[in-house]
Design a protein around this motif. Structure first.
Motif, short mmCIF file in Angstrom:
data_model
loop_
_atom_site.label_atom_id
_atom_site.label_comp_id
_atom_site.label_asym_id
_atom_site.label_seq_id
_atom_site.Cartn_x
_atom_site.Cartn_y
_atom_site.Cartn_z
N ARG A 1 -94.46 0.99 -5.28
CA ARG A 1 -94.78 1.79 -4.23
C ARG A 1 -96.20 2.23 -4.06
N ARG A 2 -96.16 3.52 -5.27
CA ARG A 2 -97.66 3.98 -5.03
C ARG A 2 -98.30 3.44 -5.41
N VAL A 3 -98.51 2.59 -6.11
CA VAL A 3 -99.76 2.09 -6.38
C VAL A 3 -100.24 1.12 -5.60
N LEU A 4 -99.50 0.46 -4.78
CA LEU A 4 -99.74 -0.68 -3.69
C LEU A 4 -100.55 0.75 -2.43
N THR A 5 -100.07 1.96 -2.35
CA THR A 5 -100.18 2.07 -1.46
C THR A 5 -101.75 3.32 -2.45
N HIS A 6 -102.29 3.34 -2.91
CA HIS A 6 -102.88 4.33 -3.75
C HIS A 6 -104.01 3.10 -2.76
N HIS A 7 -103.83 1.79 -3.24
CA HIS A 7 -105.30 0.93 -2.61
C HIS A 7 -105.56 0.95 -1.71
N ALA A 8 -104.44 0.91 -1.13
CA ALA A 8 -104.49 0.61 0.79
C ALA A 8 -104.96 1.76 1.06
N ASP A 9 -104.83 3.38 0.64
CA ASP A 9 -105.63 4.28 1.49
C ASP A 9 -107.00 3.93 1.16
N LEU A 10 -107.27 3.70 -0.32
CA LEU A 10 -109.07 3.72 -0.80
C LEU A 10 -109.47 2.57 0.39
N THR A 11 -109.11 1.44 0.49
CA THR A 11 -109.55 0.66 1.45
C THR A 11 -109.14 1.32 2.72
N ARG A 12 -109.00 2.12 3.51
CA ARG A 12 -108.95 2.54 4.49
C ARG A 12 -107.08 1.94 5.23
N ILE A 13 -106.70 1.76 4.82
CA ILE A 13 -105.70 0.17 5.42
C ILE A 13 -104.36 2.03 6.38
N PRO A 14 -104.12 1.99 7.07
CA PRO A 14 -103.11 3.06 7.68
C PRO A 14 -101.92 3.16 7.65
N ARG A 15 -101.63 3.93 7.20
CA ARG A 15 -100.40 4.36 5.87
C ARG A 15 -98.88 3.37 6.39
N PRO A 16 -99.47 3.26 8.01
CA PRO A 16 -98.28 2.75 9.04
C PRO A 16 -98.09 1.35 8.75
N LEU A 17 -99.72 1.18 8.59
CA LEU A 17 -99.95 -0.71 8.41
C LEU A 17 -99.35 -1.11 6.67
N THR A 18 -99.49 -0.41 6.12
CA THR A 18 -99.20 -0.56 4.78
C THR A 18 -97.88 -0.38 4.60
N HIS A 19 -96.65 0.91 5.29
CA HIS A 19 -94.96 -0.13 5.16
C HIS A 19 -95.24 -0.67 5.95
N LEU A 20 -95.97 -1.01 7.42
CA LEU A 20 -94.68 -2.69 7.88
C LEU A 20 -95.33 -3.77 6.59
N ALA A 21 -96.72 -4.30 5.59
CA ALA A 21 -96.42 -4.58 4.68
C ALA A 21 -95.85 -5.21 3.79
N LEU A 22 -95.26 -3.35 3.03
CA LEU A 22 -94.49 -3.12 2.06
C LEU A 22 -92.79 -4.21 2.47
N ASP A 23 -92.64 -3.76 4.09
CA ASP A 23 -91.56 -3.64 4.01
C ASP A 23 -91.36 -5.91 4.19
N ALA A 24 -92.43 -6.66 4.82
CA ALA A 24 -92.55 -7.71 5.15
C ALA A 24 -92.14 -8.66 3.84
N LEU A 25 -92.53 -8.12 2.86
CA LEU A 25 -92.53 -8.35 1.61
C LEU A 25 -91.62 -8.70 0.98
N THR A 26 -90.53 -7.52 1.61
CA THR A 26 -88.73 -7.42 1.69
C THR A 26 -88.16 -8.48 2.43
N ARG A 27 -88.19 -9.32 3.73
CA ARG A 27 -88.23 -9.92 4.02
C ARG A 27 -88.18 -11.25 3.95
#
Length: 406
Positions: A280-306
């Protein structure tokens, strides 16, 4: 008699009910549309996480001087690094070896060629800079054999480099995401010199291993099972002590094995190069580098658990983030761990490696390099990298001597 004046309720006014209904419908439609758009965007972000894509060119081949045997590349944080590296190319050569930096300008870097390039060779401009250096096991000039590891998906090929005179200590080498076992060839010589047999294994969705359902990466959550079968192979072949050597995502796999392998009783040491400790740390870091909003990153990570979101995310299996978070499972670790990481690693930053050392100082030794890039520590300073591993093995009696450490 006067008629009484009473206010007419809004709901009874002509045209009010349809107006309110249309407003509610419009708001609902907008909400559904927005939610659907967020879901699609989150799905796209999530799909990038688990999709195993072809190697992406990251540098441009500017010139080759055949007479001088030099190559000029576009300058980047990687191509300007000191040391020995490789270059994936297309044309008459698919992989060439690079030596020291001879000149570095503002836009280009010239390096010594360690692979002979002739006038007849034709190389395309698009290329990928690599830390592998060795691309084939024969390049090590050590005896080896190709073996096959049986897994639930089929046979996974592996290379075994036996120690001179045999050994009951085996090192199982685990490569990173989207690469192959050739990535780990760099580590074989230090283990061979220590009298340790090396096994370089593959796992599901490698180019030369069985494909899982959908062919997507599970970030180590399922891949570790194939490597556990490789440990079982080593056990049947005479291994009584196992050292895990993991690179990048291979480090995440090694840590999963250290915490839950069926052969955990054999694992006496873990060595990690640029490891993923918390995805989660690594993927959030990469999302931040590409300026993906944090809420969207959290949605994506949650979706991967479903499981129900698999059609959006492309994940063949739900990703269990909590199980992959070794910081949260640090108390489950029992084998000593050596981590080699660089402060300049911006692909898998070392913060989680530092946190694991701080949580388990009784087990974890962290040697932090300066200047090296992701999984390129051997290339950057081979002498230091080799001595770190050699000294750590020796200090713990993890050598090829069957009586050592007993």
């Amino acid at each position: 008699m006067k008629a009484s004046r009473r206010a007419v309720p809004d709901a009874a006014r002509p045209g009010t009910v349809p107006t309110m209904r249309s407003t509610v419908v419009a708001l609902t439609t907008a909400l559904v549309s927005t939610t659907g758009l967020l879901a699609l965007l989150a799905g796209r972000v999530a799909r990038r996480v688990v999709t195993l894509s072809a190697r992406v060119p990251d540098t441009t081949l500017v010139d080759v001087d055949v007479a001088a045997q030099t190559i000029t590349l576009s300058r980047s944080a990687d191509t300007v690094l000191p040391g020995r590296y490789g270059l994936f190319t297309t044309g008459t050569q698919s992989y060439i070896k690079l030596g020291t930096v001879l000149a570095a300008g503002r836009d280009t870097v010239t390096r010594k060629l360690l692979t002979q390039i002739d006038e007849s060779d034709r190389l395309d401009a698009a290329a990928a800079f690599s830390g592998w250096y060795f691309a084939d096991p024969a390049e090590l000039h050590l005896p080896f054999e190709e073996v096959s590891v049986s897994t639930s998906l089929g046979s996974c090929p592996a290379w075994v480099f036996p120690a001179d005179g045999g050994s009951d200590v085996w090192a199982v080498h685990i490569h990173g995401r989207g690469t192959t076992r050739a990535e780990t060839l760099r580590a074989v010589p230090v283990f061979h010199a220590a009298g340790i047999t090396s096994m370089l294994t593959s796992y599901r969705n490698d180019a030369d291993a069985p494909r899982s359902r959908g062919g997507s990466s599970a970030l180590g959550a399922t891949e570790w099972r194939d490597v556990d079968r490789a440990i079982g192979y080593a056990r049947r072949a005479g291994a009584r002590r196992i050292i895990l050597m993991g690179w990048s995502m291979g480090g995440a796999i090694a840590l999963q094995l250290a915490a839950g392998s069926a052969h955990r009783d054999l694992i006496v040491g873990v060595i990690l190069d640029s490891p993923v400790v918390d995805w989660r740390r690594v993927l959030t870091h990469h999302a931040d580098l590409t300026r993906i909003p944090r809420p969207l990153t959290h949605l994506a990570l949650d979706a991967l658990t479903r499981p129900w979101a698999s059609s959006l995310t492309g994940a063949g299996d739900p990703i269990p983030w909590d199980r992959l978070d070794v910081l949260a499972r640090a108390d489950e670790l029992v084998a000593p761990i050596l981590i080699l990481h660089s402060a300049a690693d911006d692909f898998v930053p070392p913060a989680a490696s530092r946190a694991l050392r701080d949580r388990r100082p009784d087990l974890v030794t962290l040697d932090e390099f300066e200047g090296a890039r992701h999984t390129k520590l051997w290339n950057y300073d081979e002498e230091r990298w080799t001595s770190d591993i050699r000294d750590w093995l020796s200090a713990r009696g993890l050598t090829g001597d069957a009586d050592a450490g007993n």
